[in-house]
Design an enzyme around this catalytic site. Structure first.
Site, PDB file in Angstrom:
ATOM      1  N   LYS A 103      -2.838  10.904   5.773  1.00  7.83           N
ATOM      2  CA  LYS A 103      -2.975  11.545   7.083  1.00  7.83           C
ATOM      3  C   LYS A 103      -2.957  13.068   6.998  1.00  7.83           C
ATOM      4  O   LYS A 103      -3.984  13.677   6.726  1.00  7.83           O
ATOM      5  CB  LYS A 103      -1.935  10.993   8.040  1.00  7.83           C
ATOM      6  CG  LYS A 103      -2.139   9.500   8.368  1.00  7.83           C
ATOM      7  CD  LYS A 103      -1.362   9.061   9.567  1.00  7.83           C
ATOM      8  CE  LYS A 103      -1.493   7.568   9.814  1.00  7.83           C
ATOM      9  NZ  LYS A 103      -2.849   7.116  10.147  1.00  7.83           N
ATOM     10  N   ASP A 107       6.724   4.753   2.215  1.00  6.26           N
ATOM     11  CA  ASP A 107       5.453   5.015   2.892  1.00  6.26           C
ATOM     12  C   ASP A 107       5.688   6.158   3.882  1.00  6.26           C
ATOM     13  O   ASP A 107       6.168   5.954   4.990  1.00  6.26           O
ATOM     14  CB  ASP A 107       4.967   3.759   3.611  1.00  6.26           C
ATOM     15  CG  ASP A 107       3.628   3.970   4.327  1.00  6.26           C
ATOM     16  OD1 ASP A 107       3.259   5.138   4.561  1.00  6.26           O
ATOM     17  OD2 ASP A 107       2.977   2.969   4.672  1.00  6.26           O
ATOM     18  N   PHE A 109       3.984  -1.246   9.354  1.00  6.88           N
ATOM     19  CA  PHE A 109       2.547  -0.977   9.440  1.00  6.88           C
ATOM     20  C   PHE A 109       2.175  -0.103   8.252  1.00  6.88           C
ATOM     21  O   PHE A 109       2.546   1.076   8.187  1.00  6.88           O
ATOM     22  CB  PHE A 109       2.147  -0.282  10.741  1.00  6.88           C
ATOM     23  CG  PHE A 109       0.657  -0.086  10.829  1.00  6.88           C
ATOM     24  CD1 PHE A 109      -0.146  -1.099  11.314  1.00  6.88           C
ATOM     25  CD2 PHE A 109       0.068   1.079  10.385  1.00  6.88           C
ATOM     26  CE1 PHE A 109      -1.534  -0.950  11.360  1.00  6.88           C
ATOM     27  CE2 PHE A 109      -1.313   1.241  10.427  1.00  6.88           C
ATOM     28  CZ  PHE A 109      -2.121   0.229  10.915  1.00  6.88           C
TER      29      PHE A 109
END
Length: 391
Positions: A248, A219, A134
């Site tokens: 984030k 990531d 994801f």
């Protein structure tokens, strides 16, 4: 809830909780009920809600300057870029806004690096990715997703990606050829259910990329910045990728901030006009993110995550065989598989919310727990007690 349902596209299925205020690890709904936030904005709130230092930095910057665009230089930009580059141990950073933007940036940079530095024939570059990934929901990113919900009905898909099983080094070896410019993986797969790779996998990927002349792109949008008990999840196995993709928590739960970090040989391939963002690296974002970097440089949050994470996983492990099938994760991050004979993950989250704990389900009967790193030990124990109660 009815107004939200009426006026927004149905791209989320939120729990029936309407939050109006928050502080630290706790949020309060419009009726005054308090909940322990065990999702932390998918790790965007690693430092808790409204961390005083981050809020102060935002307030101070709001009174001075919020946006210039990258057409000009502002006085917060260099400080942030230097601080983040030093935290990552890299020469350069490229600030963006969202995690998906940072992943798209990494893809573009890797492709240009492949053409200009590695010598891959024009328009032939490929990137190896992992099943169950994801990385976001842009059209390019969903093109190499294996999640039907993320991918179906959004084609035609962007070419140039090879998908191999996560954790399978042999499959990755077979996928790499003369067109490969990068391997893009999550050190721990969050959305898939906090899947931790087999021991030795990340060092194996690092060694393979070095041998084959391929960029290792990590990531760390959800796994990085203290979540796993170290600054980056890659640190857990002593691995240093060629490029970090961050987001984030970098924005402190206040503004969207993302970035890629790499050395001059990699990020130096970009020239003016080839990539950019009006809001990327804006003054408000840089002011907050500089404070985030400062918090991480102390190491206090990483240590807290490691210590409380050990406590969390010990408590959850005691529930395996008593309603839980398995628990995975690292630091203050856990994927919890509930016996599907008892309830779905959605039902578990609804029942936890009734008892004052907010969590999020994924893939059937799996729920994710990722409380802010400021959570207190007693609060963590209480959250596990609520899980035990619903089981």
């Amino acid at each position: 809830m009815a107004e939200a349902e009426r006026w927004t596209a149905h791209n989320y299925h939120p729990l029936p909780v309407v939050i109006s205020s928050a502080e630290g690890a706790w949020v309060t709904d419009i009726d005054g009920k308090r909940y322990l936030d065990c999702l932390a904005g998918y790790s965007a709130l690693n430092f808790g809600h409204r961390h005083p230092a981050l809020v102060a930095a935002a307030h101070a910057q709001l009174d001075r300057l919020t946006l210039t665009s990258r057409a000009f230089v502002h006085d917060q930009f260099a400080t942030f870029c230097r601080g983040l580059a030093e935290l990552c141990g890299k020469d350069l950073v490229l600030p963006m806004n969202t995690g998906a933007e940072a992943v798209e940036t990494a893809i573009k940079v890797a492709r240009k690096w492949g053409y200009k530095i590695k010598g891959v024939p024009h328009d032939k570059a490929t990137i190896v990715v992992a099943a169950g990934n994801f990385h976001g929901r842009t059209t390019t990113i969903v093109s190499f997703s294996t999640d039907p919900d993320a991918r179906a009905d959004f084609g035609p898909y962007t070419p140039g990606f090879k998908v191999v099983p996560y954790g399978d080094l042999d499959a990755m070896v077979a996928a790499i050829d003369e067109t490969t410019v990068a391997v893009l993986i999550e050190p721990i797969q969050g959305e898939q259910g906090v899947i931790v790779p087999p021991a030795g996998y990340l060092p194996g990927v690092r060694a393979l990329c070095s041998t084959e002349g391929v960029l290792f792109v990590a990531d760390e949008i959800q796994s990085g910045l203290g979540r796993t008990g170290t600054t980056f999840a890659c640190d857990d196995e002593g691995v240093v990728p060629d490029m970090y993709v961050l987001g984030k928590a970098l924005g402190g739960g206040i503004v969207p901030v993302s970035a890629v970090a790499a050395d001059q040989e990699v990020l130096g391939v970009l020239r003016p006009g080839e990539h950019g963002s009006t809001f990327g690296g804006n003054p408000l974002a840089c002011a907050v993110a500089t404070e985030v970097v400062g918090l991480l440089k102390t190491g206090d949050f990483q240590r807290r995550s490691a210590e409380l994470g050990a406590r969390l996983h010990a408590d959850l492990g005691a529930l395996v065989g008593h309603g839980l099938l398995a628990v995975r994760g690292r630091g203050l991050w856990a994927g919890v598989d509930i016996d599907p004979a008892l309830m779905t993950g959605r039902e578990a989250c609804e029942r936890l919310a009734q008892r004052g704990v907010l969590a999020k389900d994924t893939h059937g009967s799996t729920i994710r727990l990722a409380p802010p790193l400021v959570v207190e030990p007693a609060e963590l124990d209480w959250a596990v007690e609520q899980l035990a109660a619903i089981l």
